[in-house]
Design a protein around this motif. Structure first.
Motif, PDB file in Angstrom:
ATOM      1  N   THR A 241       0.847  -1.185   0.000  1.00  0.00           N
ATOM      2  CA  THR A 241       0.000   0.000   0.000  1.00  0.00           C
ATOM      3  C   THR A 241       0.886   1.241   0.000  1.00  0.00           C
ATOM      4  N   LEU A 242       0.236   2.387  -0.124  1.00  0.00           N
ATOM      5  CA  LEU A 242       0.933   3.671  -0.045  1.00  0.00           C
ATOM      6  C   LEU A 242       1.704   3.787   1.270  1.00  0.00           C
ATOM      7  N   MET A 258       3.564  -0.394  -6.109  1.00  0.00           N
ATOM      8  CA  MET A 258       2.400  -0.153  -5.253  1.00  0.00           C
ATOM      9  C   MET A 258       1.147  -0.715  -5.916  1.00  0.00           C
ATOM     10  N   LEU A 259       0.166  -1.073  -5.084  1.00  0.00           N
ATOM     11  CA  LEU A 259      -1.110  -1.539  -5.637  1.00  0.00           C
ATOM     12  C   LEU A 259      -2.191  -0.492  -5.373  1.00  0.00           C
ATOM     13  N   ILE A 288      -7.530   0.487  -1.978  1.00  0.00           N
ATOM     14  CA  ILE A 288      -6.784  -0.719  -2.335  1.00  0.00           C
ATOM     15  C   ILE A 288      -7.700  -1.730  -3.008  1.00  0.00           C
ATOM     16  N   THR A 289      -8.865  -1.938  -2.428  1.00  0.00           N
ATOM     17  CA  THR A 289      -9.691  -3.057  -2.893  1.00  0.00           C
ATOM     18  C   THR A 289     -10.456  -2.740  -4.167  1.00  0.00           C
ATOM     19  N   GLY A 290     -10.761  -1.458  -4.417  1.00  0.00           N
ATOM     20  CA  GLY A 290     -11.702  -1.168  -5.495  1.00  0.00           C
ATOM     21  C   GLY A 290     -13.030  -1.829  -5.147  1.00  0.00           C
ATOM     22  N   GLY A 420      -1.987   9.143   4.160  1.00  0.00           N
ATOM     23  CA  GLY A 420      -2.659   8.121   3.366  1.00  0.00           C
ATOM     24  C   GLY A 420      -4.149   8.038   3.626  1.00  0.00           C
ATOM     25  N   GLY A 421      -4.521   7.799   4.867  1.00  0.00           N
ATOM     26  CA  GLY A 421      -5.922   7.555   5.192  1.00  0.00           C
ATOM     27  C   GLY A 421      -6.777   8.802   5.102  1.00  0.00           C
TER      28      GLY A 421
END
Lengths: 588, 179
Positions: A241-242, A258-259, A288-290, A420-421
């Motif tokens: 992740t980021l 990164m994903l 992340i999940t979309g 990030g969050g």
């Protein structure tokens, strides 16, 4: 060790006993007794910011770059309310922080006194825990508990609100050794049965993937070392992740990039197609999940997290392991070795050849073929010119943040600080100042956007005063680029208020603050200009003029799955206009 | 299923369940606000909530929350409660399956003639006690399960219900062991 002292003395003594060397703050009426004590000692260095929010983000940068607790001291009322954003930011990104706020005298609480605010009430939902200290004899215990709570388990921010009369009152001080928290005992060792089951599952995997997150960084450098050992032992691909960038080296051949929403094509497709997903300290965030109902449909999922509430929150997993990443990885490595497991070589070979096929799409490719600087080229050049140096990178929030994550390679943990969050614009400059305060001789760079940097530009003055030579590398496209990109994707290219009409002259602005201003508009001059920025002795504001309309790709349009990515090469105006359907539009 | 995530899978697949949770907390200032804030902030339901200090010398309180949601949300609620700093323990009394639940009702009824007689007769059938009386009114006290109290209130309505005060559910497990 117990001693009689005033509340204000206790604050400073507790900071010293907790090993605090740096403190970020801003004085005001309700904290003057504590400031008076700070004045009379030289063990804790106070860094005076220009707005309380700057203190909070500086403490975050400090914490993220050192692994220590960041400490903030601000006054009551507006001092405390200005801290709300950094507290919420730190809570989302699990950053350990102790924020000490002054409060009006106890007999005035509730009377709408000057600079009174219900600080514990306001900060309750944006802290891990908070306290209002009404008796000076509770103060030392609460301060030590505050440090314990901030750094233990899933780290987070805490607030200790101290009324002015409590700061003046005399009471008994006790050292940290005497303080034990009554209730809070987070679990660090993972369940052995779950660990053994996870190792069995991993050993049978044909298309495995490590999906790592900020928990690896928070667990400490040992966790990163163990992750590397396990990844190399198994030969599995790794994405992050980021928040987790740097835990696994970007230069390693097992690294997929990164994903997530702006992750690489290979990382996202590997997430979608893997058969065993090993989530190490990440939290299945929506970026992340979309689309959740199409998220990695065929995989068995293992989730290591120190926070039990993260497990099964967004995504159901097959094996949840509650514990600290380093402890769990150590146990997994031991179990793997003692069982004599060997990875499925044939399975892995065909998995890697699939991955190589995705890699061949070169989803981060760009062509710098004119004098107009592409933002991707700017970041890549910055990375190349700083290679081998002792570098800490922070960012603001927006396109530049994603480009930094994509094009700047991190080989070590604690080198990357980003919001990030919560996605807080204005985070980067104070965070770089915090990192620089902890690492005086390092090269601390805030990769910024022209819009974000103006949200906390006043902190440049902090950098000057405290001789913190931070470099601010602004990717200036005169737009709130990410807002514009979304308006193009979602709102018929109607660019509502995302163009900044009257930006300051950043060079003159830097000079007005007493910093060095630089500007670069030509690709051919960029390397030299970056070298000059690095060589400059003091803080630099670097105005890097980039292609105004560049957009951030690859991208998973909202409401889509990992294997429905939009690549830069395919992103024509028409495709962009139709990328997101009605359902996706509501998802932001 | 998390209301916080816009990417949540559509709700409605899982049936809503009602659970009674017993939460043992340190009775420090703000602890109730913390628990309530968790429910409102994350969009969870509170059907009933009862709180009182139960162990004075240790400053411990027991919060009994009746909540409702799909199983995954109930699991989240428990995990979120458990990670709060002042929380000692969370016990799901619906899962342990042997809990006794009681609620206290105070109800004021006004009437004359046959209505008064009928009110007393119903109170007797429900084993409610008269704790205040005037020539034209009664206050009854009744304990029992929530549905029993609901039923009693329903019956009092045509007779002359004036107002109701109830405590919310208190619950404890059966048998000799502490939970």
């Amino acid at each position: 060790m117990t001693r009689q002292m005033t509340g204000a003395e206790m604050v400073v003594q507790a900071l010293i006993d907790q090993g605090v060397e740096h403190l970020f703050g801003y004085p005001g009426g309700s904290v003057l007794p504590i400031y008076d004590e700070l004045f009379q000692q030289d063990k804790v260095q106070h860094i005076l910011v220009r707005q309380e929010g700057g203190a909070g983000h500086s403490a975050e940068g400090y914490a993220r770059s050192t692994g220590k607790v960041g400490v903030v001291l601000v006054t009551s009322g507006p001092g405390a309310t200005n801290m709300v954003t950094p507290l919420a930011d730190a809570l989302m990104d699990s950053i350990p922080m102790v924020c000490i706020t002054g409060q009006v005298a106890t007999h005035l609480i509730g009377s709408d006194a000057f600079q009174e605010a219900d600080t514990v009430g306001i900060t309750r939902p944006c802290t891990k825990h908070n306290w209002l200290v009404k008796d000076v004899n509770d103060l030392a215990r609460i301060l030590h508990e505050a440090f314990y709570v901030a750094r233990s388990g899933r780290p987070g921010p805490v607030v200790v609100d101290i009324p002015k009369d409590v700061q003046f009152a005399t009471g008994t001080y006790q050292g940290p050794a005497l303080v034990e928290h009554k209730t809070y005992r987070p679990r660090v060792e993972g369940d052995q049965a779950a660990i053994l089951a996870a190792v069995e599952m991993i050993a049978k995997a044909k298309k495995p993937l490590f999906y790592t997150g900020g928990g690896v960084i928070n667990s400490g450098p040992e966790a990163s070392a163990l992750l590397r050992e396990l990844a190399h032992l198994t030969g599995f691909p790794v994405t992050s992740t980021l928040m987790g960038l740097g835990a696994f080296p970007a230069t390693d051949k097992q690294w997929l990039g990164m994903l997530g929403m702006h992750g690489t094509y290979e990382a996202n497709n590997a997430m979608h197609d893997c058969d065993v997903m090993i989530n190490v300290g990440a939290r299945f965030d929506d970026r992340i999940t979309g689309r959740l109902d199409a998220f990695s449909p065929g995989s068995k999922k293992i989730h290591i997290d120190i926070d039990p509430s993260s497990i099964n929150k967004n995504v159901r997993v097959d094996i949840g392991i509650v514990g600290d990443v380093a402890h769990v990885l150590k146990a997994m490595l031991a179990a793997w070795k003692s069982a004599g497991h060997k990875p499925d070589k044939a399975g892995l070979k065909s998995w890697w050849s699939e991955i190589d096929g995705w890699r061949a799409r070169n989803s981060l490719g760009f062509r710098q073929n004119s004098e107009t600087i592409l933002p991707q080229y700017a970041i890549r050049t910055l990375y190349e010119r700083t290679l081998g140096k002792d570098v800490y990178i922070s960012t603001e929030v927006g396109q530049h943040q994603m480009w930094a994550a994509q094009y700047f390679g991190f080989d070590e943990p604690n080198r990357w600080m980003t919001s990030g969050g919560l996605g807080t614009m204005g985070y980067g400059l104070p965070a770089a100042i915090g990192a620089q305060a902890a690492h005086r001789d390092a090269l601390c760079i805030d990769i910024a956007g022209d819009a974000s940097i103006l949200m906390n530009i006043q902190e440049l003055s902090t950098a000057i005063q405290h001789e913190l030579p931070v470099k601010v590398f602004i990717l200036n496209n005169q737009y709130m680029g990410m807002v514009r990109q979304w308006q193009q994707l979602l709102h018929g290219n109607r660019l509502s208020h995302s163009y900044t009409d009257s930006l300051p002259d950043f060079v003159k602005l830097a000079e007005a603050y007493g910093a060095i201003g630089m500007r670069c508009e030509k690709a051919s001059e960029l390397e030299g200009a970056i070298d000059a920025m690095i060589a400059a002795p003091g803080p630099v504001l670097f105005d890097c003029r980039v292609a105004n309309l560049a957009n951030c790709f690859p991208m998973i349009p909202s409401g889509k799955a990992h294997n429905e990515m939009l690549l830069a090469a395919d992103a024509t105006d028409e495709v962009i206009a139709n990328a997101i359907d009605a359902a996706g539009k509501a998802l932001v | 299923m998390q209301p916080g995530s816009v990417y949540a899978i559509k709700e409605g697949k899982d049936k809503t369940e009602q659970h009674t949770l017993s939460v043992l907390v340190d009775n420090e200032p703000g602890v109730l606000a913390r628990v309530i804030g968790l429910f409102s902030g994350r969009g969870y339901n509170i059907e009933s909530l009862t709180v009182s200090e139960t162990e004075h010398e240790k400053h411990r309180s027991r919060i009994t929350v009746v909540t409702a949601g799909p199983p995954q949300v109930i699991e989240q609620i428990k995990a979120q409660l458990e990670r709060m700093v002042p929380v000692h323990r969370v016990i799901d009394l619906t899962v342990t399956g042997k809990a006794i639940e009681r609620e206290l009702l105070l109800i004021k009824v006004r009437g004359a003639g046959d209505d008064r007689v009928e009110a007393l007769r119903l109170a007797d059938a429900f084993r409610a006690r008269v704790i205040d009386a005037t020539t034209e009114s009664f206050v009854f006290e009744l304990t029992g399960r929530t549905d029993k109290l609901d039923q009693f209130i329903l019956l009092m309505q045509p007779i002359g219900l004036v107002e109701v005060s109830r405590t919310g559910v208190a619950a404890i497990t059966r048998g000799p062991e502490a939970t």
